[in-house]
Write a protein that holds these residues in place. Structure first.
Motif, PDB file in Angstrom:
ATOM      1  N   LEU A  20       4.078  -2.610   0.676  1.00  0.00           N
ATOM      2  CA  LEU A  20       4.421  -1.206   0.490  1.00  0.00           C
ATOM      3  C   LEU A  20       3.814  -0.345   1.582  1.00  0.00           C
ATOM      4  O   LEU A  20       4.476   0.557   2.104  1.00  0.00           O
ATOM      5  CB  LEU A  20       3.970  -0.702  -0.890  1.00  0.00           C
ATOM      6  CG  LEU A  20       4.310   0.761  -1.181  1.00  0.00           C
ATOM      7  CD1 LEU A  20       5.812   1.031  -1.020  1.00  0.00           C
ATOM      8  CD2 LEU A  20       3.825   1.159  -2.561  1.00  0.00           C
ATOM      9  N   ALA A  21       2.575  -0.608   1.936  1.00  0.00           N
ATOM     10  CA  ALA A  21       1.929   0.171   2.995  1.00  0.00           C
ATOM     11  C   ALA A  21       2.738   0.103   4.291  1.00  0.00           C
ATOM     12  O   ALA A  21       2.955   1.122   4.951  1.00  0.00           O
ATOM     13  CB  ALA A  21       0.502  -0.320   3.218  1.00  0.00           C
ATOM     14  N   ARG A  22       3.189  -1.075   4.639  1.00  0.00           N
ATOM     15  CA  ARG A  22       4.013  -1.226   5.850  1.00  0.00           C
ATOM     16  C   ARG A  22       5.313  -0.440   5.723  1.00  0.00           C
ATOM     17  O   ARG A  22       5.754   0.209   6.674  1.00  0.00           O
ATOM     18  CB  ARG A  22       4.330  -2.692   6.101  1.00  0.00           C
ATOM     19  CG  ARG A  22       3.196  -3.463   6.687  1.00  0.00           C
ATOM     20  CD  ARG A  22       3.604  -4.884   7.026  1.00  0.00           C
ATOM     21  NE  ARG A  22       2.443  -5.645   7.456  1.00  0.00           N
ATOM     22  CZ  ARG A  22       2.239  -6.915   7.179  1.00  0.00           C
ATOM     23  NH1 ARG A  22       3.150  -7.600   6.512  1.00  0.00           N
ATOM     24  NH2 ARG A  22       1.155  -7.533   7.608  1.00  0.00           N
ATOM     25  N   GLN A  28      -2.966  -0.512   4.460  1.00  0.00           N
ATOM     26  CA  GLN A  28      -3.201  -1.016   3.106  1.00  0.00           C
ATOM     27  C   GLN A  28      -4.455  -0.399   2.494  1.00  0.00           C
ATOM     28  O   GLN A  28      -4.431  -0.012   1.314  1.00  0.00           O
ATOM     29  CB  GLN A  28      -3.271  -2.548   3.120  1.00  0.00           C
ATOM     30  CG  GLN A  28      -3.540  -3.164   1.753  1.00  0.00           C
ATOM     31  CD  GLN A  28      -5.013  -3.232   1.419  1.00  0.00           C
ATOM     32  OE1 GLN A  28      -5.843  -3.478   2.285  1.00  0.00           O
ATOM     33  NE2 GLN A  28      -5.345  -3.011   0.165  1.00  0.00           N
ATOM     34  N   PRO A  29      -5.563  -0.273   3.252  1.00  0.00           N
ATOM     35  CA  PRO A  29      -6.738   0.373   2.648  1.00  0.00           C
ATOM     36  C   PRO A  29      -6.467   1.806   2.191  1.00  0.00           C
ATOM     37  O   PRO A  29      -6.944   2.237   1.143  1.00  0.00           O
ATOM     38  CB  PRO A  29      -7.782   0.330   3.761  1.00  0.00           C
ATOM     39  CG  PRO A  29      -7.393  -0.840   4.599  1.00  0.00           C
ATOM     40  CD  PRO A  29      -5.885  -0.827   4.573  1.00  0.00           C
ATOM     41  N   ARG A  30      -5.658   2.562   2.952  1.00  0.00           N
ATOM     42  CA  ARG A  30      -5.336   3.934   2.559  1.00  0.00           C
ATOM     43  C   ARG A  30      -4.492   3.936   1.290  1.00  0.00           C
ATOM     44  O   ARG A  30      -4.704   4.741   0.393  1.00  0.00           O
ATOM     45  CB  ARG A  30      -4.598   4.655   3.696  1.00  0.00           C
ATOM     46  CG  ARG A  30      -4.200   6.078   3.369  1.00  0.00           C
ATOM     47  CD  ARG A  30      -5.343   6.943   2.912  1.00  0.00           C
ATOM     48  NE  ARG A  30      -6.173   7.302   4.040  1.00  0.00           N
ATOM     49  CZ  ARG A  30      -7.211   8.116   3.980  1.00  0.00           C
ATOM     50  NH1 ARG A  30      -7.539   8.681   2.850  1.00  0.00           N
ATOM     51  NH2 ARG A  30      -7.926   8.373   5.039  1.00  0.00           N
ATOM     52  N   LEU A  31      -3.545   3.014   1.189  1.00  0.00           N
ATOM     53  CA  LEU A  31      -2.736   2.910  -0.028  1.00  0.00           C
ATOM     54  C   LEU A  31      -3.630   2.591  -1.222  1.00  0.00           C
ATOM     55  O   LEU A  31      -3.483   3.186  -2.289  1.00  0.00           O
ATOM     56  CB  LEU A  31      -1.642   1.854   0.126  1.00  0.00           C
ATOM     57  CG  LEU A  31      -0.777   1.608  -1.114  1.00  0.00           C
ATOM     58  CD1 LEU A  31      -0.088   2.883  -1.571  1.00  0.00           C
ATOM     59  CD2 LEU A  31       0.227   0.502  -0.841  1.00  0.00           C
ATOM     60  N   SER A  32      -4.556   1.689  -1.046  1.00  0.00           N
ATOM     61  CA  SER A  32      -5.495   1.345  -2.113  1.00  0.00           C
ATOM     62  C   SER A  32      -6.282   2.573  -2.564  1.00  0.00           C
ATOM     63  O   SER A  32      -6.455   2.816  -3.764  1.00  0.00           O
ATOM     64  CB  SER A  32      -6.449   0.243  -1.646  1.00  0.00           C
ATOM     65  OG  SER A  32      -7.395  -0.047  -2.646  1.00  0.00           O
ATOM     66  N   GLU A  33      -6.748   3.355  -1.606  1.00  0.00           N
ATOM     67  CA  GLU A  33      -7.495   4.579  -1.933  1.00  0.00           C
ATOM     68  C   GLU A  33      -6.632   5.563  -2.718  1.00  0.00           C
ATOM     69  O   GLU A  33      -7.116   6.224  -3.640  1.00  0.00           O
ATOM     70  CB  GLU A  33      -8.009   5.240  -0.656  1.00  0.00           C
ATOM     71  CG  GLU A  33      -9.096   4.462   0.041  1.00  0.00           C
ATOM     72  CD  GLU A  33      -9.448   5.012   1.412  1.00  0.00           C
ATOM     73  OE1 GLU A  33     -10.522   4.632   1.904  1.00  0.00           O
ATOM     74  OE2 GLU A  33      -8.673   5.805   1.984  1.00  0.00           O
ATOM     75  N   MET A  34      -5.357   5.642  -2.364  1.00  0.00           N
ATOM     76  CA  MET A  34      -4.451   6.541  -3.082  1.00  0.00           C
ATOM     77  C   MET A  34      -4.185   6.030  -4.488  1.00  0.00           C
ATOM     78  O   MET A  34      -4.190   6.803  -5.452  1.00  0.00           O
ATOM     79  CB  MET A  34      -3.142   6.708  -2.311  1.00  0.00           C
ATOM     80  CG  MET A  34      -3.284   7.526  -1.064  1.00  0.00           C
ATOM     81  SD  MET A  34      -1.696   7.691  -0.220  1.00  0.00           S
ATOM     82  CE  MET A  34      -2.203   8.668   1.191  1.00  0.00           C
ATOM     83  N   GLU A  35      -3.948   4.736  -4.615  1.00  0.00           N
ATOM     84  CA  GLU A  35      -3.670   4.166  -5.936  1.00  0.00           C
ATOM     85  C   GLU A  35      -4.849   4.309  -6.888  1.00  0.00           C
ATOM     86  O   GLU A  35      -4.658   4.477  -8.091  1.00  0.00           O
ATOM     87  CB  GLU A  35      -3.283   2.690  -5.812  1.00  0.00           C
ATOM     88  CG  GLU A  35      -1.903   2.462  -5.274  1.00  0.00           C
ATOM     89  CD  GLU A  35      -1.452   1.021  -5.311  1.00  0.00           C
ATOM     90  OE1 GLU A  35      -0.285   0.774  -4.995  1.00  0.00           O
ATOM     91  OE2 GLU A  35      -2.264   0.126  -5.654  1.00  0.00           O
ATOM     92  N   THR A  36      -6.053   4.247  -6.376  1.00  0.00           N
ATOM     93  CA  THR A  36      -7.237   4.344  -7.230  1.00  0.00           C
ATOM     94  C   THR A  36      -7.741   5.775  -7.385  1.00  0.00           C
ATOM     95  O   THR A  36      -8.724   6.008  -8.084  1.00  0.00           O
ATOM     96  CB  THR A  36      -8.379   3.456  -6.697  1.00  0.00           C
ATOM     97  OG1 THR A  36      -8.688   3.838  -5.356  1.00  0.00           O
ATOM     98  CG2 THR A  36      -8.002   1.984  -6.760  1.00  0.00           C
ATOM     99  N   GLY A  37      -7.085   6.727  -6.723  1.00  0.00           N
ATOM    100  CA  GLY A  37      -7.446   8.121  -6.872  1.00  0.00           C
ATOM    101  C   GLY A  37      -8.594   8.590  -5.999  1.00  0.00           C
ATOM    102  O   GLY A  37      -9.094   9.694  -6.174  1.00  0.00           O
ATOM    103  N   LEU A  38      -9.008   7.765  -5.045  1.00  0.00           N
ATOM    104  CA  LEU A  38     -10.093   8.172  -4.153  1.00  0.00           C
ATOM    105  C   LEU A  38      -9.661   9.255  -3.174  1.00  0.00           C
ATOM    106  O   LEU A  38     -10.470  10.084  -2.763  1.00  0.00           O
ATOM    107  CB  LEU A  38     -10.644   6.974  -3.386  1.00  0.00           C
ATOM    108  CG  LEU A  38     -11.365   5.921  -4.220  1.00  0.00           C
ATOM    109  CD1 LEU A  38     -11.762   4.739  -3.356  1.00  0.00           C
ATOM    110  CD2 LEU A  38     -12.590   6.528  -4.893  1.00  0.00           C
ATOM    111  N   VAL A  39      -8.394   9.216  -2.792  1.00  0.00           N
ATOM    112  CA  VAL A  39      -7.827  10.256  -1.935  1.00  0.00           C
ATOM    113  C   VAL A  39      -6.494  10.681  -2.536  1.00  0.00           C
ATOM    114  O   VAL A  39      -5.817   9.888  -3.200  1.00  0.00           O
ATOM    115  CB  VAL A  39      -7.631   9.783  -0.464  1.00  0.00           C
ATOM    116  CG1 VAL A  39      -8.943   9.418   0.174  1.00  0.00           C
ATOM    117  CG2 VAL A  39      -6.657   8.643  -0.381  1.00  0.00           C
TER     118      VAL A  39
END
Length: 74
Positions: A20-22, A28-39
């Protein structure tokens, strides 16, 4: 759309974070941060996710509400 909705859509479609990130043009790390609500999820990402999954904001909001309700513990 929040990260929880993105994650739910991704799971539903059988996509990894990397895939999905691609597809949406972020790391991928930014997507992870978005999914977990960090950003917060940016408008650009919201638009790209909707395009990738061929859905509109109303459908995304419904998914978000259902996922949020599933997390409520009684």
């Amino acid at each position: 759309m929040d990260g929880l909705a993105i994650q739910a859509l991704r799971y539903e479609r059988g996509m990894s974070q990397v895939e999905l990130a691609r597809a949406i043009g972020i790391s991928q790390p930014r997507l992870s941060e978005m999914e977990t609500g960090l950003v917060p999820v940016t408008l650009r990402v919201r638009i790209r996710v909707a395009q990738v999954f061929n859905i509109n904001d109303e459908a995304i909001e419904m998914i978000r509400r259902v996922k949020k309700a599933e997390q409520v513990v009684f």
